[in-house]
Design an enzyme around this catalytic site. Structure first.
Site, PDB file in Angstrom:
ATOM      1  N   SER A 267       0.788  -1.236   0.000  1.00  0.00           N
ATOM      2  CA  SER A 267       0.000   0.000   0.000  1.00  0.00           C
ATOM      3  C   SER A 267       0.820   1.287   0.000  1.00  0.00           C
ATOM      4  O   SER A 267       0.261   2.367  -0.155  1.00  0.00           O
ATOM      5  CB  SER A 267      -0.965   0.016   1.191  1.00  0.00           C
ATOM      6  OG  SER A 267      -0.252   0.052   2.410  1.00  0.00           O
ATOM      7  N   LYS A 312      -5.771   4.597   8.410  1.00  0.00           N
ATOM      8  CA  LYS A 312      -4.675   5.389   7.851  1.00  0.00           C
ATOM      9  C   LYS A 312      -4.993   6.885   7.875  1.00  0.00           C
ATOM     10  O   LYS A 312      -4.096   7.705   8.088  1.00  0.00           O
ATOM     11  CB  LYS A 312      -4.360   4.909   6.433  1.00  0.00           C
ATOM     12  CG  LYS A 312      -3.714   3.525   6.437  1.00  0.00           C
ATOM     13  CD  LYS A 312      -3.471   2.975   5.045  1.00  0.00           C
ATOM     14  CE  LYS A 312      -2.818   1.593   5.146  1.00  0.00           C
ATOM     15  NZ  LYS A 312      -2.601   0.972   3.822  1.00  0.00           N
TER      16      LYS A 312
END
Length: 378
Positions: A267, A312
């Site tokens: 990611s 996140k």
């Protein structure tokens, strides 16, 4: 007033407003009350004991963040040797998600309850994070390979964006035992085409597998032999897989080294690519703005979805970021969950990400830039 004849008067001392009540010890109710308290005590002890039993869940929580323009204890995240680089400023921060709990050390129900009350945490089934047929060690190794692939693809995307030549080679780094690929594909096989499409990196393989219903055809090179292999994918966590760990092997015109120990997964790709471009080009891309973002990256610059985006975003705010880059395909999870103080832009390619960063750096009107149309979470 006189009393009727023949009836003697009633002594005033014999008059009572209520009949006499004889009181006996309240034995039965006291026993009932005692039994009730004992029952409540037993229930409380049982509940407390159950709270400490292992649960079948793990928790995703905001993990450490790293500035791709900065350094860790291991040294600079990005080191370029053999090409001119330029000083920069601001931040291009990649984000991680920490996973609490695993099959060897499961969380208790108290841990799960605490996570339920925290909007930055997400509770998922243990089996989704750790499939029963894959050991923790195998899962960690898969994450390590994905990180390596992500870094290679990020460098390729950055260099191709700058008009530099990149040669690509995709090989199988491992085959998952019990998967459809076992016995058909081998470690070291070079993948040339998937379902007739030329392969440039790991992400193009995944896209080609996802695009076709039924068996997947892989054209490979094994030593000096060219082979065509047909594998029927299975679906896990909504994704078609054949059961291989592909590995990018790019050849670059100069050396680009990315060091980020003990972090796995793909990611961080987009943020790595942005960091490489920033160091290769004059001036500070961010003009001092503190950016954070997430998303996989393909060698040709396509940005892909990731997991744990809510965690996140919270991690970005905790790290002091004011602007955030989110993959378009994650917008459904972003909407309604944006922490206060964070501006989110939706991106589909590396060019989209750079356009958003440039617009903010130049103090331009950003209202026309794509967003996830998300309101701040309550």
């Amino acid at each position: 007033m006189s009393q009727p004849a023949g009836n003697p008067p009633i002594p005033s001392s014999a008059v009572r407003e209520h009949p006499v009540q004889h009181r006996f010890p309240d034995v039965r109710p006291r026993r009932v009350r005692r039994a009730g308290w004992v029952g409540l005590g037993i229930a409380a002890v049982a509940s407390l004991a159950l709270a400490f039993l292992p649960s079948p869940y793990v928790v995703e929580t905001p993990g450490p963040t790293f500035d791709t323009l900065g350094a860790t204890d291991a040294g600079p995240l990005i080191t370029i040797d053999g090409a001119e680089t330029y000083p920069t400023e601001g931040e291009l921060r990649l984000l991680t998600v920490s996973l609490l709990g695993n099959p060897q050390r499961p969380l208790t129900w108290i841990d799960v309850a605490e996570a339920y009350l925290d909007p930055s945490d997400s509770i998922i089934p243990m089996a989704a994070a750790f499939p029963p047929q894959v050991s923790v060690e195998e899962s960690n190794e898969a994450g390590r390979i994905e990180m390596q692939n992500s870094q290679s693809a990020a460098v390729a995307a950055a260099l191709l964006h700058e008009g530099l030549d990149v040669e690509s080679d995709v090989r199988i780094a491992g085959v998952i035992p019990g998967s459809p690929a076992e016995g058909l594909l081998e470690e070291g096989d070079r993948i040339l085409r998937v379902n007739g499409e030329a392969v440039y990196d790991v992400f193009s393989i995944r896209a080609s597998i996802a695009a076709v219903d039924g068996p997947t055809t892989l054209e490979i090179q094994r030593g000096d032999e060219a082979l065509t292999v047909e594998v029927t994918p299975v679906v896990e966590d909504g994704q078609k897989i054949v059961g291989i760990y592909p590995s990018n092997e790019f050849t670059f015109p100069f050396e680009v080294d990315i060091q980020l120990p003990n972090v796995g997964g793909p990611s961080a790709g987009m943020m790595f690519a942005l960091g490489v471009v920033d160091e290769l080009t004059p001036g500070a891309m961010t003009a001092g703005t503190r950016w954070a973002g997430t998303g996989t990256i393909a060698a040709l610059g396509d940005v892909g979805p990731i997991g744990g985006i809510v965690q996140k975003m919270h991690g970005a705010v905790d790290a002091g970021a004011t602007h955030f880059l989110a993959p378009v395909e994650n917008c459904g999870e972003v909407a309604g969950h944006v922490p206060e103080g964070l501006t989110v832009f939706a991106v589909d390619t590396l060019d989209d990400a750079m356009a958003a960063i440039d617009a903010v750096a130049m103090n331009e009107d950003t209202s026309a830039l794509p967003t996830c149309e998300a309101a701040p979470a309550p």
